[in-house]
Design an enzyme around this catalytic site. Structure first.
Site, PDB file in Angstrom:
ATOM      1  N   SER A 124     -47.525  41.017  -8.213  1.00  0.00           N
ATOM      2  CA  SER A 124     -48.395  40.477  -9.271  1.00  0.00           C
ATOM      3  C   SER A 124     -47.821  39.252  -9.981  1.00  0.00           C
ATOM      4  O   SER A 124     -48.552  38.591 -10.722  1.00  0.00           O
ATOM      5  CB  SER A 124     -48.691  41.547 -10.315  1.00  0.00           C
ATOM      6  OG  SER A 124     -49.664  42.424  -9.841  1.00  0.00           O
ATOM      7  N   LYS A 171     -49.740  36.197  -9.524  1.00  0.00           N
ATOM      8  CA  LYS A 171     -50.983  35.939 -10.257  1.00  0.00           C
ATOM      9  C   LYS A 171     -50.824  34.785 -11.260  1.00  0.00           C
ATOM     10  O   LYS A 171     -51.769  34.056 -11.540  1.00  0.00           O
ATOM     11  CB  LYS A 171     -51.406  37.199 -11.027  1.00  0.00           C
ATOM     12  CG  LYS A 171     -51.830  38.352 -10.128  1.00  0.00           C
ATOM     13  CD  LYS A 171     -52.024  39.614 -10.963  1.00  0.00           C
ATOM     14  CE  LYS A 171     -52.459  40.795 -10.111  1.00  0.00           C
ATOM     15  NZ  LYS A 171     -52.437  42.057 -10.867  1.00  0.00           N
ATOM     16  N   VAL A 175     -45.138  44.902  -8.933  1.00  0.00           N
ATOM     17  CA  VAL A 175     -44.726  46.233  -8.476  1.00  0.00           C
ATOM     18  C   VAL A 175     -43.606  46.185  -7.423  1.00  0.00           C
ATOM     19  O   VAL A 175     -43.105  47.221  -7.022  1.00  0.00           O
ATOM     20  CB  VAL A 175     -45.907  47.084  -7.939  1.00  0.00           C
ATOM     21  CG1 VAL A 175     -46.856  47.467  -9.050  1.00  0.00           C
ATOM     22  CG2 VAL A 175     -46.630  46.390  -6.801  1.00  0.00           C
TER      23      VAL A 175
HETATM   24  O1  DON Z   1     -53.006  44.524  -6.113  1.00  0.00           O
HETATM   25  C1  DON Z   1     -52.036  45.245  -6.063  1.00  0.00           C
HETATM   26  O2  DON Z   1     -52.096  46.442  -6.240  1.00  0.00           O
HETATM   27  C2  DON Z   1     -50.674  44.613  -5.767  1.00  0.00           C
HETATM   28  N1  DON Z   1     -50.747  43.646  -4.741  1.00  0.00           N
HETATM   29  C3  DON Z   1     -50.076  43.956  -6.974  1.00  0.00           C
HETATM   30  C4  DON Z   1     -49.877  44.919  -8.096  1.00  0.00           C
HETATM   31  C5  DON Z   1     -48.833  44.537  -9.069  1.00  0.00           C
HETATM   32  O3  DON Z   1     -47.823  43.959  -8.768  1.00  0.00           O
HETATM   33  C6  DON Z   1     -49.091  45.017 -10.413  1.00  0.00           C
HETATM   34  N2  DON Z   1     -47.975  44.722 -11.257  1.00  0.00           N
HETATM   35  N3  DON Z   1     -47.230  45.292 -11.893  1.00  0.00           N
END
Ligand code: DON
Length: 304
Positions: free
Chosen positions: A63, A66, A258
């Site tokens: 994330s 983003k 994550v």
């Molecule tokens: O969309 C998702 O679930 C992952 N590609 C990214 C999620 C993420 O990193 C949320 N952050 N803490």
């Protein structure tokens, strides 16, 4: 300030926290990462950097991507962007669906998954090859060509990303996704799969601590007003339902992923990236959060 000593001290202090969190495994490929790793890179705006531990190990930025996608889309679209996505903290998990229903397809902010999908949709509309453009942009920001997608991670997420498919179809039903769901998700899963080191990430975050100036080329990529807005969104929304806690404990704008990375900055002073794969229940790195709290406390630095 003796940054090297401060970083050594805080690293020693976070070691006992190993085992308190859990490596993300809802994307099966991420679950294979050895948990007991910790890296940190502090990049001062004057060009000096300090590193510790696994600061040159590549990890999945997830994330954190983003923020870079958002800065690219904002640079292209300007204020018009905010007609398709809000700037309020969500107070919900990053992949929550419910707000999107009662707020009629306008995601609360661009850093929850729903908002990030709208941002990716904008990049898909603007570029013939959005994946290549995202890589090119990150390579420019980080000052290295050695930044790539991890295709296994992208594929692993494509196979299991049911909630992201649900969010994308939901957005489409409200008319807030202009391109095909499959295409937007393909770009989104790839951008999340990008691998970087703490050193590269701290460098890429310099754009936000240097008020929009890209330090490697000296090129202005964002105005200082745009940078202010992006930093504000990171401060209020960068940690989902833990945004208040991160602001309270650390006091810097930042973004987590994550994969266990956290990137943060103090405008005009420094950018900093930490990585440790074990996550707390809200999806943020246990050692990373604590390390940043100790860093801002020991250095007496924060936006507050
Ligand atoms: O969309 C998702 O679930 C992952 N590609 C990214 C999620 C993420 O990193 C949320 N952050 N803490």
């Amino acid at each position: 300030m003796d940054y090297a000593k401060i970083i050594r001290d805080l690293a020693a202090e976070v070691q006992p926290l190993y085992g308190q969190g859990k490596v993300a495994d809802y994307i099966p490929e991420l679950g294979k990462v050895p948990p007991r790793q910790f890296g940190l890179c502090l990049q001062l705006n004057d060009g000096i950097s300090h590193e510790f531990g696994d600061s040159r190990t590549k990890f999945s930025i997830q994330s954190i991507s983003k923020v870079f996608a958002l800065s690219k889309a904002f640079g292209l679209l300007g204020e018009e962007l905010w007609q398709r996505v809000g700037v309020e903290p969500s107070g919900n998990a990053f992949n929550s669906l419910m707000q999107l229903e009662y707020e009629k397809g306008i995601p609360r902010n661009p850093l929850i998954n729903a908002g990030a999908l709208v941002v990716t949709d904008i990049l898909v509309s603007k570029f013939e090859n959005p994946k290549a453009e995202i890589l090119r942009y990150l390579r420019q920001l980080a000052g290295t060509e050695d930044i790539h997608f991890n295709k296994q991670v992208a594929e692993s997420e494509r196979k299991t990303g049911y909630r992201n498919f649900a969010l994308a179809y939901f957005l489409k039903s409200f008319g807030n996704l202009k391109n095909e769901v499959e295409q937007v998700l393909d770009v989104y899963f790839h951008q999340c799969s990008i691998e970087m080191t703490c050193f590269e990430l701290a460098n890429a975050m310099q754009i936000f601590s240097q008020h929009g100036l890209e330090p490697h080329s000296g090129e202005r990529l964002l105005s200082s007003s745009e940078t202010k807005r992006l930093n504000a969104v990171m401060q209020t929304c960068g940690f989902y339902d833990e945004a208040g806690e991160f602001t309270f404990a650390v006091g810097l704008p930042g973004k987590s992923g994550v994969g266990g990375g956290i990137a943060a900055l103090l405008p005009g002073q420094y950018s900093i990236a930490v990585w440790s794969p074990e996550l707390n229940k809200k999806g943020n790195s246990v050692l990373g959060m604590k390390a940043l709290e100790l860093f801002t406390t020991m250095t007496g630095s924060s936006v507050f």
